[in-house]
Write a protein that holds these residues in place. Structure first.
Motif, PDB file in Angstrom:
ATOM      1  N   PRO A   1      -5.573   9.274   6.706  1.00 47.84           N
ATOM      2  CA  PRO A   1      -6.630  10.296   6.678  1.00 47.84           C
ATOM      3  C   PRO A   1      -7.917   9.822   7.346  1.00 47.84           C
ATOM      4  O   PRO A   1      -8.603  10.617   8.000  1.00 47.84           O
ATOM      5  N   ARG A   2      -8.248   8.530   7.195  1.00 45.10           N
ATOM      6  CA  ARG A   2      -9.456   8.012   7.842  1.00 45.10           C
ATOM      7  C   ARG A   2      -9.316   8.063   9.364  1.00 45.10           C
ATOM      8  O   ARG A   2     -10.279   8.382  10.078  1.00 45.10           O
ATOM      9  N   THR A   3      -8.111   7.751   9.874  1.00 45.55           N
ATOM     10  CA  THR A   3      -7.883   7.823  11.318  1.00 45.55           C
ATOM     11  C   THR A   3      -8.086   9.244  11.828  1.00 45.55           C
ATOM     12  O   THR A   3      -8.739   9.478  12.854  1.00 45.55           O
ATOM     13  N   VAL A   4      -7.523  10.213  11.096  1.00 43.43           N
ATOM     14  CA  VAL A   4      -7.681  11.617  11.500  1.00 43.43           C
ATOM     15  C   VAL A   4      -9.150  12.031  11.418  1.00 43.43           C
ATOM     16  O   VAL A   4      -9.670  12.722  12.314  1.00 43.43           O
ATOM     17  N   TRP A   5      -9.850  11.591  10.365  1.00 43.73           N
ATOM     18  CA  TRP A   5     -11.266  11.921  10.209  1.00 43.73           C
ATOM     19  C   TRP A   5     -12.088  11.365  11.369  1.00 43.73           C
ATOM     20  O   TRP A   5     -13.001  12.037  11.869  1.00 43.73           O
TER      21      TRP A   5
END
Length: 363
Positions: free
Chosen positions: A340-344
């Motif tokens: 999720p952090r990568t997508v964010w």
């Protein structure tokens, strides 16, 4: 492996599989010559047209790689005479030492890695040898490689990319200039000339980062990237400094264990490298197909929910391959936090780009 291949061929033909579609997909994946080699080894009875297509692809790949190899050799000879250090990387190098014959490893272009101070002179040498800029592929001056130069040799276009950095300039990657790999470079033969390329450990690292840990906007891995890793490990596993490799890529063997479910490793490889191959993950072979690789604006409204799900909850196999964690606390951290952090981060990148574009428009 050939027993498994025979089973796969029997299942394919028994289900009425289309050989033409299979060959088209094999060509896209970069493994058509390998397909032909191994089908020949099991004496598979192919339809005449299919056999003719595969033979044509093999001959084309063999001839193209021979021409690219000899052309590369002439460029490297001129570079040595000019005192320019150059490493041949990616396909042009892998085809010569990771496979039993160069034609088995198709390539799109020739990649050379040089120091920043030598880029201008190297470009001049290429122009002197008859190469011309590929204008439609013009790149910014600070890009990780120069605008490709191309020369037609015996009717075949031979494009060359001169790299100042082995990987794209991206927050996900560390910088990889020539100096990082020059001291450990190994000697190989390309065409009929001498060449130098990355060490085995650097080659494995690059194959993984380039093929399987690329930024989410890049195209999914292709099966030729799997073949590169498998060929390197099975051919050179007794020469590879695994401690050094693990030092730089601590989760590399976790990655190799995930490839086992796509193409099984030999038993001695599993034992020697202590690969975890007990339980198959979900979604084996399924690459990342979420945002931002696919855009909401390019998908019909009915597919938005599917795209959102594939973005937030990608296949377990791909997730383990990409982030390198297999189970336990680290796996859940990867699933619920790292991805999720990568997508964010990508969302913030696109938001910043959108704001800059809006400012330019208002001016």
């Amino acid at each position: 492996m050939y027993f498994l291949l025979q089973q796969a061929v029997a299942a394919f033909t028994g289900s009425g599989g289309d050989w033409g579609e299979l060959i088209t997909e094999a060509e896209y994946q970069g493994v058509a010559p390998l397909l032909a080699k191994h089908l020949s080894a099991i004496d598979c009875r192919l339809p005449r047209e299919t056999r003719r297509q595969l033979q044509g692809l093999c001959l084309r790949s063999r001839r193209a790689n021979a021409i690219r190899g000899e052309t590369t050799a002439s460029v490297l000879t001129r570079c040595r005479a000019a005192g320019i250090e150059v490493l041949a990387v990616k396909g042009v190098a892998l085809s010569t030492f990771a496979y039993s014959e160069p034609g088995l490893r198709p390539m799109r272009d020739v990649d050379l890695l040089a120091a920043e101070k030598d880029l201008s002179r190297l470009q001049e040498i290429l122009v002197e040898l008859g190469f011309r800029l590929v204008e439609e592929e013009s790149v910014p001056d600070d890009f990780y490689h120069l605008t490709p130069l191309c020369k037609e040799v015996e009717g075949l276009p031979v494009p060359i990319e001169v790299h100042r950095n082995l990987l794209p300039f991206h927050a996900q990657y560390q910088r990889w200039p020539l100096e990082r790999s020059l001291a450990g470079a190994r000697s190989i033969t390309i065409g009929h000339g001498e060449a130098r390329t990355l060490s085995l450990e650097d080659t494995l690292t690059h194959c993984y980062l380039h093929g399987f840990q690329a930024p989410l906007t890049y195209e999914p891995f292709r099966l030729i990237h799997v073949a590169d890793l498998v060929s390197l490990v099975e051919t050179y596993r007794h020469e590879i400094d695994w401690q050094l490799l693990q030092h730089h890529q601590p989760r590399f063997c976790n990655v190799l264990s995930r490839l086992h479910f796509l193409t099984p490793w030999q038993d001695d490889v599993v034992e020697e490298l202590h690969l975890v191959v007990d339980d198959a993950p979900h979604g084996v072979g399924r690459p990342y197909r979420g945002w931002p690789q696919r855009k909401l604006t390019e998908e019909p409204l009915s597919q938005w929910w599917k795209l959102t799900r594939e973005t937030i909850w990608p296949a377990q196999w791909w997730l383990q391959l990409y982030y390198g964690h297999l189970d336990g606390v680290w796996y859940h951290r990867m699933r619920w936090f790292e991805h999720p952090r990568t997508v964010w981060r990508w969302m913030k990148t696109y938001a910043r780009a959108g704001r800059k574009s809006s400012k330019r428009d208002t001016r």
